[in-house]
Scaffold this active site. Structure first.
Site, PDB file in Angstrom:
ATOM      1  N   GLY A  33      51.700  72.021  21.951  1.00 19.44           N
ATOM      2  CA  GLY A  33      52.032  73.035  22.953  1.00 19.44           C
ATOM      3  C   GLY A  33      50.782  73.840  23.222  1.00 19.44           C
ATOM      4  O   GLY A  33      49.843  73.810  22.419  1.00 19.44           O
ATOM      5  N   LYS A  73      59.588  53.441  32.037  1.00 19.53           N
ATOM      6  CA  LYS A  73      59.249  52.372  32.989  1.00 19.53           C
ATOM      7  C   LYS A  73      59.066  51.005  32.320  1.00 19.53           C
ATOM      8  O   LYS A  73      59.569  49.997  32.807  1.00 19.53           O
ATOM      9  CB  LYS A  73      57.948  52.761  33.708  1.00 19.53           C
ATOM     10  N   CYS A 125      50.132  68.858  15.985  1.00 20.39           N
ATOM     11  CA  CYS A 125      49.296  69.877  16.642  1.00 20.39           C
ATOM     12  C   CYS A 125      49.960  71.254  16.594  1.00 20.39           C
ATOM     13  O   CYS A 125      50.161  71.799  15.523  1.00 20.39           O
ATOM     14  CB  CYS A 125      48.966  69.430  18.054  1.00 20.39           C
ATOM     15  N   HIS A 182      46.495  64.104  16.913  1.00 19.30           N
ATOM     16  CA  HIS A 182      47.529  63.463  17.741  1.00 19.30           C
ATOM     17  C   HIS A 182      47.658  61.971  17.408  1.00 19.30           C
ATOM     18  O   HIS A 182      46.900  61.163  17.953  1.00 19.30           O
ATOM     19  CB  HIS A 182      47.185  63.629  19.225  1.00 19.30           C
ATOM     20  N   SER A 208      65.558  50.090  47.361  1.00 17.51           N
ATOM     21  CA  SER A 208      64.286  50.228  48.066  1.00 17.51           C
ATOM     22  C   SER A 208      63.417  48.991  47.874  1.00 17.51           C
ATOM     23  O   SER A 208      62.435  48.799  48.577  1.00 17.51           O
ATOM     24  CB  SER A 208      63.535  51.443  47.523  1.00 17.51           C
ATOM     25  N   GLY A 209      63.772  48.181  46.880  1.00 17.44           N
ATOM     26  CA  GLY A 209      62.908  47.040  46.576  1.00 17.44           C
ATOM     27  C   GLY A 209      61.937  47.367  45.454  1.00 17.44           C
ATOM     28  O   GLY A 209      61.237  46.506  44.954  1.00 17.44           O
ATOM     29  N   GLY A 210      61.885  48.635  45.056  1.00 22.78           N
ATOM     30  CA  GLY A 210      61.051  49.030  43.925  1.00 22.78           C
ATOM     31  C   GLY A 210      61.679  48.552  42.616  1.00 22.78           C
ATOM     32  O   GLY A 210      62.823  48.106  42.603  1.00 22.78           O
ATOM     33  N   VAL A 211      60.900  48.668  41.536  1.00 25.41           N
ATOM     34  CA  VAL A 211      61.381  48.157  40.248  1.00 25.41           C
ATOM     35  C   VAL A 211      62.678  48.856  39.820  1.00 25.41           C
ATOM     36  O   VAL A 211      63.640  48.205  39.420  1.00 25.41           O
ATOM     37  CB  VAL A 211      60.336  48.409  39.130  1.00 25.41           C
ATOM     38  N   ASP A 212      62.694  50.185  39.945  1.00 24.40           N
ATOM     39  CA  ASP A 212      63.835  50.923  39.402  1.00 24.40           C
ATOM     40  C   ASP A 212      65.137  50.593  40.126  1.00 24.40           C
ATOM     41  O   ASP A 212      66.144  50.263  39.496  1.00 24.40           O
ATOM     42  CB  ASP A 212      63.576  52.438  39.470  1.00 24.40           C
ATOM     43  N   SER A 213      65.113  50.654  41.459  1.00 26.35           N
ATOM     44  CA  SER A 213      66.379  50.395  42.146  1.00 26.35           C
ATOM     45  C   SER A 213      66.766  48.920  42.032  1.00 26.35           C
ATOM     46  O   SER A 213      67.950  48.587  41.975  1.00 26.35           O
ATOM     47  CB  SER A 213      66.333  50.863  43.604  1.00 26.35           C
ATOM     48  N   SER A 214      65.782  48.017  41.932  1.00 28.31           N
ATOM     49  CA  SER A 214      66.114  46.592  41.792  1.00 28.31           C
ATOM     50  C   SER A 214      66.780  46.322  40.444  1.00 28.31           C
ATOM     51  O   SER A 214      67.771  45.596  40.362  1.00 28.31           O
ATOM     52  CB  SER A 214      64.862  45.721  41.895  1.00 28.31           C
TER      53      SER A 214
END
Ligand code: XMP
Length: 510
Positions: free
Chosen positions: A54, A366, A81, A168, A222-228
């Site tokens: 933070g 993703k 951290c 980290h 939309s043809g994008g990865v997520d909506s497909s």
């Protein structure tokens, strides 16, 4: 299924921590520190908690603090951290700031024997980013690592299963970061490592088969990865009760609409209604030159077209959306300045009446969405499709949009992508495309003077698209792309390569 809680204290790496945990096959959830109590952590059965970094100092009264009872509730904790300093502070240790104590970047770390450092070399490189440091470990803790400037780079209370690291482990520059996280997850928390996004999707499909039985589901594709992937997952659960509306606004890339319709619709059997609305969109966009003006027109028109189609379908019970985990986390945060008003389907709930919203991917990152897509049979080209803005090529044609400019851009863009795609996947940029500038310049072809448009090529490498570096593409790739574009695409006489990073430039030109 085991789960780990990533307790967010405002650090910049919280999503990365959760991803790293999931990469080790343990499910991780991120929650803001003030959204969950110690009692709830125990009740919900988290196997362990990770305190993130933070920006604050623990002594700042405005900085985020947490209930000290967490240290005695029996759930293992790893502080990172700021999270490490907070543990020291809560447990009665001391945190100090000295002028020469700050460390930033790669730092030599020396570790002692500890369950957290199994398989970690006695000396290795870690990534540091701090000003304050733990000057005295609390009672019950022993110091397990140090650096030249940091007397307590790690501390451990094995009895209470409490661990803290100033560096980290989630950042790849920390040489043994993966091992350290693995030791915490498996040796300290006793996780079984049973998280697989594909299995999760399988369970979700089974659940939806029952929960959504007999209900009409509508999804904007939309043809994008997520909506497909969302479409495919729901298709596996409810079959023809899912209707996907694919609005082709005429601003897609070369052959893109046909490919989406063919692959998802014909090959995978998803019920798709494609609306060819090119004329409608281009008509509305005629003469509009401002980037935000274009986005507004497209966003509004999209909703109108979608609404009309939805009405034709009749009663809709469920509206499905391709929201993914980073969207969920982002929307829980404070507002930041609007640089571009990104167009997505967020406005749909207002115009369509339905009983519930389903977001099958809302717990996935993703890369996990891609894994699910692959498992469900989505072909590589769709699984690995690069991000493409909702307003499409409208924000890649600078100035007023015409069909001619769009068509030339589509050809130039296809050539550029084809040439880049000859590189092995790991050498390809994260996003690469062509932009139709509004600039014409003089050229010569044969013996004649030409006065054609200038196309810009853009390629960026990035982790999260918040910042991005222009990609050092091999000259040969640029040479081939430029040669082919000026030869094969009428009306283009000059090609330039965009060498600006983000910030100060953005990825898209508009
Ligand atoms: P910028 O241009 O903001 O782009 O640096 C960052 C990422 O977001 C994409 N982008 C958009 N995506 N609607 C979208 O859905 C938009 O209006 C939009 N504008 C930019 C861009 O392609 C890049 O991946």
């Amino acid at each position: 299924m085991d789960k780990i809680l990533v307790l967010d204290f405002g650090g910049q790496y919280d999503q990365l921590i959760a991803r790293r945990v999931r990469e080790q096959r343990v499910y991780a959830e991120i929650k803001n520190f003030d959204r969950i109590t110690t009692d709830e952590i125990v009740r919900e059965g988290y196997r362990g908690v990770i305190f993130t970094g933070g920006p604050n100092s623990v002594y700042d009264p405005a900085s985020p603090h947490y209930d000290p009872a967490i240290l005695d509730c029996g759930v293992p904790v790893l502080g990172i951290c700021y999270g490490a300093q907070l543990m020291a502070y809560m447990g009665g240790g001391e945190v100090s700031a000295a002028e020469n104590s700050s460390e930033y970047g790669k730092t030599l770390l020396r570790v002692k024997e500890s369950v957290l450092f199994k398989d970690v070399a006695a000396e290795s490189v870690c990534w540091m980013s701090h000003t304050d440091f733990i000057s005295k470990a609390p009672e019950g803790f022993k110091i397990t690592a140090e650096t030249d400037k940091c007397p307590c780079a790690a501390m451990a209370d094995d009895e209470r299963k409490l661990y803290a690291v100033q560096f980290h482990p989630e950042v790849t520059h920390t040489e043994f970061g993966k091992e350290i996280l693995r030791n915490f997850l498996y040796s300290v928390c006793g996780c079984a490592g049973d998280w697989r996004p594909e299995d999760y999707a399988g369970r979700l499909i089974e659940r939806y088969k029952t929960e959504l039985k007999g209900k009409k589901v509508l999804l904007a594709l939309s043809g994008g990865v997520d909506s497909s992937v969302a479409a495919l997952l729901l298709h596996n659960a409810v079959g023809k009760d899912l209707t996907c509306v694919f609005v082709d606004h005429g601003l897609l890339r070369k052959d893109e609409g046909d490919r989406v319709e063919h692959t998802l619709g014909r090959e995978l059997g998803v019920n798709i209604i494609r609306v060819n609305a090119e004329e409608r969109f281009l008509g509305k966009l005629a003469g509009e030159a401002s980037p935000e003006g274009k986005r507004k027109i497209i966003g509004e028109e999209f909703i109108r077209v979608f609404e009309e189609e939805a009405k034709k379908i009749g009663r809709v019970h469920v509206l499905a959306q391709g929201t993914i985990y980073p969207d969920v986390i982002e929307s829980g945060r404070g507002a930041s300045a609007v640089i571009k008003s990104h167009h997505n389907v967020g406005g749909l709930p207002d115009v369509i009446s339905f009983d519930e919203i389903v977001e099958p991917l809302r717990e996935l990152f993703k890369d996990e969405v891609r894994a699910v897509g692959t498992a469900l049979g989505l072909p590589e080209e769709l699984v690995w499709r690069q991000p493409f803005p909702g307003p499409g090529l409208a924000v890649r044609v600078i100035g007023p949009i015409t069909k001619e400019k769009l068509d030339s851009l589509r050809e130039a863009d296809a050539i550029f992508r084809e040439e880049v795609d000859k590189l092995p996947r790991e050498k390809r940029p994260d996003q690469y495309f062509a932009v139709m500038t509004d600039l014409r310049s003089v050229g010569v072809m044969g013996d004649a003077r030409t006065y054609g448009f200038t196309v810009a090529l853009r390629a960026v490498s990035t982790d999260d698209f918040m910042t991005a570096e222009w990609t050092r593409l091999p000259y040969e790739v640029l040479e081939r792309a430029s040669g082919r574009i000026t030869n094969e695409v009428p009306g283009i006489s000059r090609v330039v390569y965009d060498i600006s990073s983000k910030p100060p430039a953005t990825v898209e030109w508009e």
